[in-house]
Design a protein around this motif. Structure first.
Motif, PDB file in Angstrom:
ATOM      1  N   GLN A  38     -11.408  -8.855  -1.643  1.00  0.00           N
ATOM      2  CA  GLN A  38     -12.132  -8.152  -2.701  1.00  0.00           C
ATOM      3  C   GLN A  38     -13.545  -7.771  -2.256  1.00  0.00           C
ATOM      4  O   GLN A  38     -14.013  -6.658  -2.519  1.00  0.00           O
ATOM      5  N   LEU A  39     -14.218  -8.678  -1.571  1.00  0.00           N
ATOM      6  CA  LEU A  39     -15.557  -8.374  -1.075  1.00  0.00           C
ATOM      7  C   LEU A  39     -15.503  -7.300   0.010  1.00  0.00           C
ATOM      8  O   LEU A  39     -16.366  -6.414   0.066  1.00  0.00           O
ATOM      9  N   GLY A  40     -14.495  -7.371   0.856  1.00  0.00           N
ATOM     10  CA  GLY A  40     -14.342  -6.358   1.897  1.00  0.00           C
ATOM     11  C   GLY A  40     -14.108  -4.975   1.328  1.00  0.00           C
ATOM     12  O   GLY A  40     -14.625  -3.979   1.857  1.00  0.00           O
ATOM     13  N   THR A  41     -13.345  -4.893   0.244  1.00  0.00           N
ATOM     14  CA  THR A  41     -13.114  -3.612  -0.417  1.00  0.00           C
ATOM     15  C   THR A  41     -14.425  -3.008  -0.910  1.00  0.00           C
ATOM     16  O   THR A  41     -14.674  -1.809  -0.742  1.00  0.00           O
ATOM     17  N   LEU A  42     -15.264  -3.825  -1.518  1.00  0.00           N
ATOM     18  CA  LEU A  42     -16.553  -3.327  -2.007  1.00  0.00           C
ATOM     19  C   LEU A  42     -17.405  -2.796  -0.858  1.00  0.00           C
ATOM     20  O   LEU A  42     -18.043  -1.739  -0.973  1.00  0.00           O
TER      21      LEU A  42
END
Length: 284
Positions: free
Chosen positions: A246-250
């Motif tokens: 999820q953090l990587g997507t952001l």
């Protein structure tokens, strides 16, 4: 990418907060803030609503702690973490009132204020406060310019279509040379307003594809902060791979900071989750 904490307890949106938050108070929040501060997270948040009609509260929630009082307390419990209003509604305040009240907070916190600001959308709240709902976008634009002129100044001057002042003193005032201003919103217009008049953008309710499209179209400048939130609360101890994803997507979308909610079933569990998130962040 920096990581900030979307503070628990202070805002309780239906379906988006844990049962323990309803019974928690400032002591529990202070303990969580101290942990976030020690672990190196970038900011804590607190939002603003003076009142929410009971019918609307079923969707938006009715619990909103006052940011100024909340952050005044948390400033005394922490040393380095930034304190981000997310968001204040510009139409509810005269720019000089924000400059004085939140400039004082910047002083007592040692220069840790971030002013997240919004145009506002709840017409009933505008009416209750005697604020002008129609034309609020143009008023907000002028308020942003006036606020920029007033923050960090002992004797501010400004002359605009809605706000004008000179020969006044604002003491104390913000100690930062330029308090970061982040604009909330979910439209391309809100992002362009942020690029033109502020230092960052804090959108909500948009998909990664929508966010990337807007960011690409707006052409954000270097140093501009794009503060994005994962779609769901993170469970860094229980599902670390999902949290990393999820953090990587952001970050791929263009976030410079993540404003995260944490899944937890108690204040102590929340602190444990912060430790796990810090480990994920350190290993990114």
């Amino acid at each position: 990418m920096k990581i900030g904490i979307n503070s628990p307890v202070v805002v309780q949106l239906p379906g988006a907060f844990s049962p323990w938050e309803a019974d928690a108070g400032i002591a529990e929040l202070g303990t969580i803030a101290e942990a976030a501060d020690t672990l190196g997270f970038d900011f804590l948040t607190c939002s603003e609503h003076v009142m929410v009609p009971t019918e609307i509260a079923k969707q938006r929630g009715g619990t909103y702690w006052d940011p100024l009082a909340t952050f005044g307390y948390l400033a005394a419990r922490t040393t380095r973490i930034r304190l981000a209003t997310q968001v204040l509604v510009l139409g509810y305040h005269h720019p000089l009132a924000i400059a004085k009240r939140y400039g004082t907070l910047d002083l007592v916190s040692g220069g840790r204020l971030v002013l997240g600001l919004g145009v506002g959308s709840l017409e009933e709240e505008f009416a209750l406060l005697g604020a002008q709902f129609e034309g609020r976008g143009a008023i907000a634009d002028d308020a942003l310019k006036a606020l920029r002129a007033a923050l960090s100044q002992s004797e501010p001057e400004y002359d605009g279509p809605h706000f004008s002042f000179r020969d006044v003193m604002v003491e104390p005032h913000a100690v930062q040379d330029q308090v970061p201003l982040w604009m909330g919103g979910r439209t391309l217009r809100s992002l362009r307003r942020a690029v033109e008049l502020a230092d960052g953008w804090v959108p909500f309710g948009l998909s990664p594809a929508e966010l990337k499209d807007m960011i690409d179209r707006a052409g954000v400048p270097d140093g501009f902060e794009v503060v994005l939130a994962p779609a769901t609360a993170l469970d860094p101890a229980g599902a670390p791979d999902t949290a990393r994803e999820q953090l990587g997507t952001l970050e791929q979308v263009g976030a410079t900071s993540a404003s995260v909610r944490i899944a937890a079933d108690s204040p102590s569990h929340y602190v444990e989750q912060l430790h796990a998130l810090a480990e994920i962040s350190a290993g990114a």
